[in-house]
Scaffold this motif. Structure first.
Motif, PDB file in Angstrom:
ATOM      1  N   ALA A  75      -6.810 -14.463  -9.875  1.00 62.51           N
ATOM      2  CA  ALA A  75      -7.505 -14.283  -8.316  1.00 62.51           C
ATOM      3  C   ALA A  75      -6.441 -15.040  -7.430  1.00 62.51           C
ATOM      4  O   ALA A  75      -5.686 -15.664  -7.535  1.00 62.51           O
ATOM      5  CB  ALA A  75      -8.814 -15.009  -8.116  1.00 62.51           C
ATOM      6  N   MET A  76      -6.366 -14.195  -6.225  1.00 63.18           N
ATOM      7  CA  MET A  76      -5.373 -14.507  -5.004  1.00 63.18           C
ATOM      8  C   MET A  76      -6.315 -14.872  -3.866  1.00 63.18           C
ATOM      9  O   MET A  76      -7.112 -13.950  -3.556  1.00 63.18           O
ATOM     10  CB  MET A  76      -4.437 -13.418  -4.848  1.00 63.18           C
ATOM     11  N   LEU A  77      -5.946 -15.805  -3.250  1.00 60.85           N
ATOM     12  CA  LEU A  77      -6.573 -15.935  -2.016  1.00 60.85           C
ATOM     13  C   LEU A  77      -5.681 -15.526  -0.856  1.00 60.85           C
ATOM     14  O   LEU A  77      -4.585 -16.038  -0.813  1.00 60.85           O
ATOM     15  CB  LEU A  77      -6.702 -17.615  -1.520  1.00 60.85           C
ATOM     16  N   VAL A  78      -6.076 -14.634  -0.124  1.00 63.35           N
ATOM     17  CA  VAL A  78      -5.176 -13.902   0.948  1.00 63.35           C
ATOM     18  C   VAL A  78      -5.891 -13.827   2.246  1.00 63.35           C
ATOM     19  O   VAL A  78      -7.072 -13.783   2.448  1.00 63.35           O
ATOM     20  CB  VAL A  78      -5.237 -12.417   0.309  1.00 63.35           C
ATOM     21  N   ARG A  79      -4.951 -13.498   3.267  1.00 64.80           N
ATOM     22  CA  ARG A  79      -5.372 -13.279   4.710  1.00 64.80           C
ATOM     23  C   ARG A  79      -5.989 -11.868   4.807  1.00 64.80           C
ATOM     24  O   ARG A  79      -5.304 -11.087   4.353  1.00 64.80           O
ATOM     25  CB  ARG A  79      -3.989 -13.652   5.538  1.00 64.80           C
ATOM     26  N   SER A  80      -6.756 -11.937   6.035  1.00 61.85           N
ATOM     27  CA  SER A  80      -7.124 -10.450   6.241  1.00 61.85           C
ATOM     28  C   SER A  80      -6.077  -9.914   7.118  1.00 61.85           C
ATOM     29  O   SER A  80      -5.498 -10.482   7.861  1.00 61.85           O
ATOM     30  CB  SER A  80      -8.229 -10.849   7.092  1.00 61.85           C
ATOM     31  N   LEU A  81      -6.070  -8.592   6.977  1.00 60.14           N
ATOM     32  CA  LEU A  81      -4.993  -7.646   7.561  1.00 60.14           C
ATOM     33  C   LEU A  81      -5.506  -6.381   8.071  1.00 60.14           C
ATOM     34  O   LEU A  81      -6.597  -6.063   7.390  1.00 60.14           O
ATOM     35  CB  LEU A  81      -3.810  -7.503   6.463  1.00 60.14           C
ATOM     36  N   ASP A  82      -5.025  -5.836   9.031  1.00 58.12           N
ATOM     37  CA  ASP A  82      -5.437  -4.526   9.597  1.00 58.12           C
ATOM     38  C   ASP A  82      -4.708  -3.492   8.528  1.00 58.12           C
ATOM     39  O   ASP A  82      -3.527  -3.137   8.524  1.00 58.12           O
ATOM     40  CB  ASP A  82      -5.023  -4.327  10.894  1.00 58.12           C
ATOM     41  N   MET A  83      -5.194  -3.161   7.410  1.00 57.98           N
ATOM     42  CA  MET A  83      -4.603  -2.495   6.310  1.00 57.98           C
ATOM     43  C   MET A  83      -4.168  -0.765   6.790  1.00 57.98           C
ATOM     44  O   MET A  83      -5.025  -0.283   7.560  1.00 57.98           O
ATOM     45  CB  MET A  83      -5.302  -2.285   5.040  1.00 57.98           C
ATOM     46  N   GLN A  84      -3.050  -0.435   6.499  1.00 49.65           N
ATOM     47  CA  GLN A  84      -2.541   0.896   6.915  1.00 49.65           C
ATOM     48  C   GLN A  84      -3.153   1.851   6.013  1.00 49.65           C
ATOM     49  O   GLN A  84      -2.915   1.713   4.747  1.00 49.65           O
ATOM     50  CB  GLN A  84      -1.283   0.874   7.130  1.00 49.65           C
ATOM     51  N   PRO A  85      -3.341   3.054   6.312  1.00 43.91           N
ATOM     52  CA  PRO A  85      -3.990   4.299   5.422  1.00 43.91           C
ATOM     53  C   PRO A  85      -2.751   4.896   4.426  1.00 43.91           C
ATOM     54  O   PRO A  85      -3.090   6.014   3.951  1.00 43.91           O
ATOM     55  CB  PRO A  85      -4.494   5.031   6.327  1.00 43.91           C
ATOM     56  N   ILE A  86      -1.627   4.218   4.474  1.00 43.87           N
ATOM     57  CA  ILE A  86      -0.538   5.079   3.714  1.00 43.87           C
ATOM     58  C   ILE A  86      -0.281   4.028   2.373  1.00 43.87           C
ATOM     59  O   ILE A  86      -0.035   2.793   2.463  1.00 43.87           O
ATOM     60  CB  ILE A  86       0.952   5.161   4.805  1.00 43.87           C
ATOM     61  N   GLU A  87      -0.227   5.016   1.447  1.00 36.37           N
ATOM     62  CA  GLU A  87       0.388   4.204   0.252  1.00 36.37           C
ATOM     63  C   GLU A  87       1.697   4.444   0.096  1.00 36.37           C
ATOM     64  O   GLU A  87       2.191   5.705   0.019  1.00 36.37           O
ATOM     65  CB  GLU A  87      -0.468   4.947  -0.956  1.00 36.37           C
ATOM     66  N   CYS A  88       2.613   3.567   0.111  1.00 35.76           N
ATOM     67  CA  CYS A  88       4.087   3.730   0.298  1.00 35.76           C
ATOM     68  C   CYS A  88       4.754   3.529  -1.292  1.00 35.76           C
ATOM     69  O   CYS A  88       4.987   2.895  -1.855  1.00 35.76           O
ATOM     70  CB  CYS A  88       4.649   2.389   1.113  1.00 35.76           C
ATOM     71  N   THR A 108       8.175   8.602  -0.768  1.00 33.00           N
ATOM     72  CA  THR A 108       7.293   9.669  -0.822  1.00 33.00           C
ATOM     73  C   THR A 108       5.891   9.087  -0.641  1.00 33.00           C
ATOM     74  O   THR A 108       4.965   8.948  -1.626  1.00 33.00           O
ATOM     75  CB  THR A 108       7.122  10.462  -1.967  1.00 33.00           C
ATOM     76  N   PRO A 109       5.489   9.020   0.871  1.00 32.45           N
ATOM     77  CA  PRO A 109       4.224   8.294   1.040  1.00 32.45           C
ATOM     78  C   PRO A 109       2.942   9.371   0.720  1.00 32.45           C
ATOM     79  O   PRO A 109       3.124  10.416   0.602  1.00 32.45           O
ATOM     80  CB  PRO A 109       4.269   8.474   2.608  1.00 32.45           C
ATOM     81  N   ALA A 110       1.941   8.705   0.429  1.00 30.69           N
ATOM     82  CA  ALA A 110       0.622   9.299   0.408  1.00 30.69           C
ATOM     83  C   ALA A 110      -0.643   8.748   1.321  1.00 30.69           C
ATOM     84  O   ALA A 110      -0.391   7.575   1.713  1.00 30.69           O
ATOM     85  CB  ALA A 110       0.158   9.022  -1.217  1.00 30.69           C
ATOM     86  N   PHE A 111      -1.354   9.537   1.382  1.00 32.68           N
ATOM     87  CA  PHE A 111      -2.523   9.158   2.268  1.00 32.68           C
ATOM     88  C   PHE A 111      -3.586   8.546   1.328  1.00 32.68           C
ATOM     89  O   PHE A 111      -4.168   9.249   0.402  1.00 32.68           O
ATOM     90  CB  PHE A 111      -3.221  10.377   3.164  1.00 32.68           C
ATOM     91  N   LYS A 112      -4.044   7.378   1.701  1.00 31.78           N
ATOM     92  CA  LYS A 112      -5.007   6.572   0.698  1.00 31.78           C
ATOM     93  C   LYS A 112      -6.304   7.365   0.957  1.00 31.78           C
ATOM     94  O   LYS A 112      -6.908   7.309   1.957  1.00 31.78           O
ATOM     95  CB  LYS A 112      -5.072   5.124   0.969  1.00 31.78           C
ATOM     96  N   ALA A 113      -7.056   8.187   0.061  1.00 30.76           N
ATOM     97  CA  ALA A 113      -8.102   8.667   0.174  1.00 30.76           C
ATOM     98  C   ALA A 113      -9.256   7.645   0.141  1.00 30.76           C
ATOM     99  O   ALA A 113      -9.129   6.854  -0.468  1.00 30.76           O
ATOM    100  CB  ALA A 113      -8.219   9.857  -1.094  1.00 30.76           C
ATOM    101  N   PRO A 114     -10.666   8.122   0.375  1.00 29.56           N
ATOM    102  CA  PRO A 114     -11.753   7.448   0.180  1.00 29.56           C
ATOM    103  C   PRO A 114     -11.867   7.178  -1.013  1.00 29.56           C
ATOM    104  O   PRO A 114     -11.722   7.739  -1.964  1.00 29.56           O
ATOM    105  CB  PRO A 114     -12.706   8.270   1.137  1.00 29.56           C
ATOM    106  N   MET A 115     -12.815   6.124  -1.313  1.00 30.83           N
ATOM    107  CA  MET A 115     -13.049   5.711  -2.898  1.00 30.83           C
ATOM    108  C   MET A 115     -13.760   6.986  -3.651  1.00 30.83           C
ATOM    109  O   MET A 115     -14.703   7.818  -2.909  1.00 30.83           O
ATOM    110  CB  MET A 115     -14.105   4.858  -2.856  1.00 30.83           C
ATOM    111  N   GLY A 116     -13.213   7.248  -4.684  1.00 31.06           N
ATOM    112  CA  GLY A 116     -13.578   8.429  -5.522  1.00 31.06           C
ATOM    113  C   GLY A 116     -12.851   9.675  -5.293  1.00 31.06           C
ATOM    114  O   GLY A 116     -13.045  10.494  -6.194  1.00 31.06           O
TER     115      GLY A 116
END
Length: 305
Positions: A106-119, A160-168
């Motif tokens: 496990a990792m303890l992490v800070r909350s971020l405003d995640m971007q919708p791009i998979e890089c 080559t970026p990708a758009f992070k799709a909704p779960m599933g």
């Protein structure tokens, strides 16, 4: 789902589980989150059984090692990451803030405003990129020189970026221009430039350990001060393709040249034993053990662990 005293489960992906402090209000953004890597393994959009024993700990250990390298241990500038301090002092003694039940994975992490791009960064021609190149002479729409073979090094790493799709749903490969439309020109350029910088540094580190980093993917978010910050897992066997450098140079077949340190063994077995209809079959013990060995070998090669 594992119950962890003091924490509330809020999300599960195919492999990782996310927890927030139990006293976090439903509409509040927690200062910290607990990211737990399970032993689950997925392929072809299915979570498989059984899992890979110890996989969560192996991947977490590797992520933490890479975060440290990219924070400056490799000699480069410090890349901001989402890790929070996971120890506190009780008197003069350090006390772990990671619950005992998930320590090591496990990792303890800070909350971020995640971007919708998979890089995604590709340094070598393989996988879906090779299939597209054979058909169109391109990878994600980017024209490449003629005459390249499966597994060849690309003239320059490709972003080559990708758009992070909704779960599933499947992530969608997009153009850089489309990423500009999604997040704005400044952020899109920053995501591209930082991804390429990290890939080049990581590839050099891998090469020094006798490995090739063929491709990888990153995720980023903005912290409370607006700093673009590396998040999620980083440069693990689940997010990256690593090859043995000597085998790549001397192998005579694609299978020999590109035997990867990840779950490709699982994918290959499923492709031969499942028609992708209904639920996938149980993985044989031999496949589970061989996969675990590949994960462990990569960790040892990179970190000496």
């Amino acid at each position: 789902m594992l119950e962890i005293p003091g924490w509330r489960h809020v999300y599960s992906g195919k492999v990782r589980d996310l927890y927030v402090p139990a006293d976090t209000a439903a509409d509040a953004t927690p200062a910290h989150l607990l990211v737990v890597a399970s032993d689950r393994v997925s392929a072809f959009d299915h979570v498989l059984s059984p899992g890979i024993p110890g996989k969560g700990e192996l991947l977490t250990t590797l992520s933490l090692w890479w975060f440290d390298q990219l924070a400056g241990a490799d000699g480069g500038r410090a890349i901001p990451n989402h890790l929070a301090a996971d120890h506190a002092l009780r008197g003069d003694d350090p006390v772990s803030l990671i619950p005992d039940a998930v320590r090591g994975r496990a990792m303890l992490v800070r909350s971020l405003d995640m971007q919708p791009i998979e890089c995604v960064v590709r340094g070598y021609l393989t996988g879906s990129g090779w299939a597209e190149y054979q058909a169109e002479g391109t990878v994600c729409g980017i024209r490449l020189p003629e005459g390249l073979n499966d597994g060849d090094r690309l003239p320059e790493p490709l972003y080559t970026p990708a758009f992070k799709a909704p779960m599933g749903e499947h992530d969608e490969n997009i153009t850089f221009e489309r990423s500009v439309e999604l997040v704005g020109a400044e952020t899109a350029a920053a995501l591209r430039d930082l991804s390429l910088e990290i890939y080049r540094r990581a590839a050099a580190t891998a090469e020094a350990h006798g490995l090739i980093l063929a491709d990888t993917k990153f995720e980023f978010g903005f912290d409370a001060e607006g700093v673009l910050t590396l998040a999620d897992e980083v440069l693990t066997s689940d997010s990256s393709r690593y090859w043995d450098a000597e085998a790549w140079r001397t192998g005579t077949t694609p299978a020999e040249r590109m035997a990867s340190f990840d779950k490709q063994i699982v994918r290959n077995w499923l492709a031969q034993n499942w028609d992708k209809q209904g639920e996938p079959p149980l993985l044989p013990d031999e496949i589970v053990e061989r996969t675990r060995e590949r994960y462990a070998t990569l960790l040892g090669l990179l970190t000496g662990a």
